[in-house]
Design an enzyme around this catalytic site. Sequence first.
Site, PDB file in Angstrom:
ATOM      1  N   HIS A 142       0.837  -1.202   0.000  1.00  0.00           N
ATOM      2  CA  HIS A 142       0.000   0.000   0.000  1.00  0.00           C
ATOM      3  C   HIS A 142       0.871   1.251   0.000  1.00  0.00           C
ATOM      4  O   HIS A 142       0.603   2.204  -0.744  1.00  0.00           O
ATOM      5  CB  HIS A 142      -0.897   0.042   1.254  1.00  0.00           C
ATOM      6  CG  HIS A 142      -1.961  -0.999   1.289  1.00  0.00           C
ATOM      7  ND1 HIS A 142      -2.198  -1.757   2.417  1.00  0.00           N
ATOM      8  CD2 HIS A 142      -2.856  -1.402   0.368  1.00  0.00           C
ATOM      9  CE1 HIS A 142      -3.211  -2.582   2.186  1.00  0.00           C
ATOM     10  NE2 HIS A 142      -3.624  -2.389   0.939  1.00  0.00           N
ATOM     11  N   LYS A 180     -15.627  -6.792   5.265  1.00  0.00           N
ATOM     12  CA  LYS A 180     -14.507  -7.517   5.859  1.00  0.00           C
ATOM     13  C   LYS A 180     -14.553  -7.383   7.384  1.00  0.00           C
ATOM     14  O   LYS A 180     -15.008  -6.387   7.918  1.00  0.00           O
ATOM     15  CB  LYS A 180     -13.181  -6.961   5.345  1.00  0.00           C
ATOM     16  CG  LYS A 180     -13.020  -7.075   3.838  1.00  0.00           C
ATOM     17  CD  LYS A 180     -11.740  -6.430   3.383  1.00  0.00           C
ATOM     18  CE  LYS A 180     -11.591  -6.495   1.866  1.00  0.00           C
ATOM     19  NZ  LYS A 180     -10.369  -5.828   1.421  1.00  0.00           N
ATOM     20  N   ARG A 207      -1.969  -5.970  -7.801  1.00  0.00           N
ATOM     21  CA  ARG A 207      -0.833  -6.823  -7.490  1.00  0.00           C
ATOM     22  C   ARG A 207      -0.620  -7.899  -8.550  1.00  0.00           C
ATOM     23  O   ARG A 207       0.496  -8.246  -8.883  1.00  0.00           O
ATOM     24  CB  ARG A 207      -1.036  -7.506  -6.139  1.00  0.00           C
ATOM     25  CG  ARG A 207      -1.033  -6.565  -4.980  1.00  0.00           C
ATOM     26  CD  ARG A 207      -1.544  -7.259  -3.766  1.00  0.00           C
ATOM     27  NE  ARG A 207      -2.903  -7.725  -4.068  1.00  0.00           N
ATOM     28  CZ  ARG A 207      -3.686  -8.356  -3.236  1.00  0.00           C
ATOM     29  NH1 ARG A 207      -3.268  -8.662  -2.050  1.00  0.00           N
ATOM     30  NH2 ARG A 207      -4.902  -8.723  -3.582  1.00  0.00           N
ATOM     31  N   SER A 229      -3.311  -7.915   2.667  1.00  0.00           N
ATOM     32  CA  SER A 229      -3.655  -7.691   4.069  1.00  0.00           C
ATOM     33  C   SER A 229      -4.157  -8.978   4.715  1.00  0.00           C
ATOM     34  O   SER A 229      -3.841  -9.263   5.872  1.00  0.00           O
ATOM     35  CB  SER A 229      -4.714  -6.587   4.183  1.00  0.00           C
ATOM     36  OG  SER A 229      -4.182  -5.351   3.803  1.00  0.00           O
TER      37      SER A 229
END
Length: 162
Positions: free
Chosen positions: A17, A41, A90, A128
Site C-alpha cells: 500500500h 470484511k 498486485r 492484508s
Amino acid sequence: MKLCIYPGTFDPFTNGHLDVLSRAAKLFDRVTVAVALASTKNALFSAEQRVSLIAANLGDLPNVNVVSFDGLLVEFARQQKAHALIRGLRALSDFEFEFNMALMNRHLEPSVETIFVMPKEAYSYTSSTLVKQIAKLGGDVSKFVPANVAEAMKQTFAAARG
C-alpha cells in the site's frame, strides 16, 4: 491542483500500500488516503486506528493526508473534488474485480477516473489477509508492513491470545 483518492480498508496497511501511495504522490499534487469505515470484511483495527497507523508513515509524503469515509466512494470523491481514484493491482487476479469496480464508479460518477498502479514486484504477493493470517499465528510480518503496523498487530494478537 489535481487531487486523487487512494481508497481501501487498509487493514492492515502494508508496504505494498505504501509503495502504491508513494507512486500516486509523484503523479498528483495531492493524495488523500481514504480509509473505508463500512466494509464486508472483519476488521482487525478500527477505522481510527487504521488512520493513525497510516498517518505515522506519511513523513516523506508531504502532499498526502489520510481520512476515513463512509458511504459510496464516488460520493466521497465528488465531495473532495477529486480527479481520480488510485487502485493497486498486485496480480492478474486483482484485475477483474478492480475493472468491474472502476466501470461501476465511472457509471456513477463519469468525471472521476480510475488509475491502476502496480506496486514493486516484491509486493505483488502481499495482501492484508495473508499478513493478518501470518501475524495471528505468531509469524514475523515486519517484511510486509511498516514497523508501527507490525507492532500494533503483535500487540493486538497477543491480547487476543490472553
